[in-house]
Write an enzyme that holds these catalytic residues in place. Structure first.
Site, PDB file in Angstrom:
ATOM      1  N   GLU A  21      44.441 116.662  55.647  1.00  0.00           N
ATOM      2  CA  GLU A  21      44.238 117.073  54.262  1.00  0.00           C
ATOM      3  C   GLU A  21      42.823 117.131  54.044  1.00  0.00           C
ATOM      4  OE1 GLU A  21      43.923 113.598  51.587  1.00  0.00           O
ATOM      5  OE2 GLU A  21      45.105 112.350  52.845  1.00  0.00           O
ATOM      6  N   LYS A  82      42.614 117.984  42.171  1.00  0.00           N
ATOM      7  CA  LYS A  82      43.326 117.292  43.248  1.00  0.00           C
ATOM      8  C   LYS A  82      44.683 117.717  43.020  1.00  0.00           C
ATOM      9  CE  LYS A  82      44.915 112.235  44.186  1.00  0.00           C
ATOM     10  NZ  LYS A  82      44.992 111.109  43.566  1.00  0.00           N
ATOM     11  N   VAL A 102      48.633 114.449  50.272  1.00  0.00           N
ATOM     12  CA  VAL A 102      49.570 114.121  51.380  1.00  0.00           C
ATOM     13  C   VAL A 102      50.742 115.196  50.938  1.00  0.00           C
ATOM     14  CG1 VAL A 102      51.225 112.662  52.218  1.00  0.00           C
ATOM     15  CG2 VAL A 102      49.118 112.021  51.947  1.00  0.00           C
ATOM     16  N   ASP A 134      55.300 104.998  37.625  1.00  0.00           N
ATOM     17  CA  ASP A 134      54.281 105.629  38.508  1.00  0.00           C
ATOM     18  C   ASP A 134      54.463 105.747  40.024  1.00  0.00           C
ATOM     19  OD1 ASP A 134      52.165 106.780  39.594  1.00  0.00           O
ATOM     20  OD2 ASP A 134      50.601 105.637  38.417  1.00  0.00           O
ATOM     21  N   SER A 136      54.394 108.058  43.518  1.00  0.00           N
ATOM     22  CA  SER A 136      53.455 109.253  44.172  1.00  0.00           C
ATOM     23  C   SER A 136      54.767 110.289  44.742  1.00  0.00           C
ATOM     24  CB  SER A 136      52.832 108.874  45.512  1.00  0.00           C
ATOM     25  OG  SER A 136      52.278 109.829  45.999  1.00  0.00           O
ATOM     26  N   ASP A 138      54.325 111.829  47.128  1.00  0.00           N
ATOM     27  CA  ASP A 138      54.365 111.973  48.584  1.00  0.00           C
ATOM     28  C   ASP A 138      55.577 111.348  49.312  1.00  0.00           C
ATOM     29  OD1 ASP A 138      51.729 112.389  48.138  1.00  0.00           O
ATOM     30  OD2 ASP A 138      50.802 110.563  48.940  1.00  0.00           O
ATOM     31  N   LYS A 155      48.376 103.289  50.725  1.00  0.00           N
ATOM     32  CA  LYS A 155      47.124 102.969  50.163  1.00  0.00           C
ATOM     33  C   LYS A 155      47.386 101.391  49.627  1.00  0.00           C
ATOM     34  CE  LYS A 155      45.318 107.356  49.226  1.00  0.00           C
ATOM     35  NZ  LYS A 155      46.512 108.106  49.670  1.00  0.00           N
TER      36      LYS A 155
END
Length: 301
Positions: A21, A82, A102, A134, A136, A138, A155
């Site tokens: 990435e 981003k 990702v 919230d 992601s 991903d 993370k």
């Protein structure tokens, strides 16, 4: 989409290729450490028998296999977007620079025909998601896109138990390299379960190939714990993360701005220790990802 000739040749020949990435370059680390790390990760992939393909968007053009000069430009340039799945059409249409997350990297890797993708940590369910929702993108991509992601867990700023529950709902197979529990990014392990702990890259490749033969859609997540000598104590890093999250909430920082802010603040609060750990775990993942890609390529021949 521009695919570098070296990458095109490797894909056409069935040789091992590993996607990387670009968010880690533009949003994950300060210059020049970001460029040094990106090039070090590429070298690690090469040293372990695969071809690296760093993915980013330059002037609206998707680039698969960025050159060292493009990586340097990415590392210095300010205001790079981003890019997740939802941002791809905008950034490409408006001829902007974009750093792929990702989510976006998985999609582009699939378009290009790359099966293995290496990152540091995936996005996931954020703390307090039961109020903010919230989560992601991903995780949805892992449920839908046929790419294997090698990471050191999610993370450290995230809610790991909820992230693993979401992955289970999406039907994502979670494998772990020589560890019975899910990796904990800066620290060694969480209490979270994995579906299977494999002992060799060849064993992982066999599982991935079997998934293909069964026609199962979606990705596989491979958890690879940080090298023990670079791990930070769980209690120490957790207290740092709690402080950073509290500061973000107080300042009203949320959405896609939250992760870059939190990671930067964690580096500051740890006096740079978290940055060194981050670099170590990404390189560690690159080594494993390359070895799995090499085994997968050999088994397909």
């Amino acid at each position: 989409m521009i695919i570098a000739p070296e990458i095109q040749k490797a894909i056409a020949s069935g040789d091992p290729v590993v996607a990387l990435e670009s968010t880690i370059i533009s949003h994950g680390m300060p210059y020049p450490k970001n460029v040094e790390t990106a090039l070090k990760v590429e070298k690690t992939v090469r040293d372990n028998g695969a071809t690296p393909a760093t993915i980013g968007i330059i002037d609206g053009e998707i680039v698969v296999g960025m050159t060292p000069e493009q990586i340097e430009d990415f590392g210095k340039k300010k205001g790079i977007a981003k890019v997740s799945k939802r941002d791809l059409p905008i950034v490409c249409a408006k001829k902007l620079y974009g750093a792929t997350t990702v989510s976006a990297t998985m999609i582009i890797a699939k378009m290009a025909g790359i099966k293995i993708f290496v990152t540091g940590g995936i996005g996931g369910v954020h703390r307090g998601a039961e109020k903010t929702f919230d989560i992601s993108r991903d995780l949805k991509e892992l449920g839908e896109v046929d790419v294997t992601v090698v990471c050191s867990g999610a993370k450290a700023i995230l809610d790991i138990p909820k992230t693993l529950e979401y992955l289970e709902t999406e039907g994502v197979t979670v494998l772990s390299y020589k560890a019975e529990k899910f990796a904990n990014f800066y620290s060694l392990a969480t209490d979270g379960p994995v579906d299977y702990a494999f002992q060799t890259p060849e064993e992982a490749a066999e599982i991935l190939l079997t998934k293909e033969k069964l026609g199962l859609k979606g990705g596989v997540l491979i958890s690879n714990p940080i090298p023990e000598e670079m791990a930070l104590p769980h209690e120490y890093i957790d207290s740092i993360v709690d402080q950073a999250v509290e500061e973000a909430e107080r300042q009203g920082i949320k959405g896609k701005d939250a992760t870059p802010f939190l990671l930067k603040r964690i580096v500051e609060l740890t006096g740079g220790k978290s940055l060194e750990s981050n670099i170590a775990l990404v390189c560690h993942n690159a080594e494993l990802g390359a070895k799995i890609a090499k085994e997968l390529s050999a088994k397909r021949r």
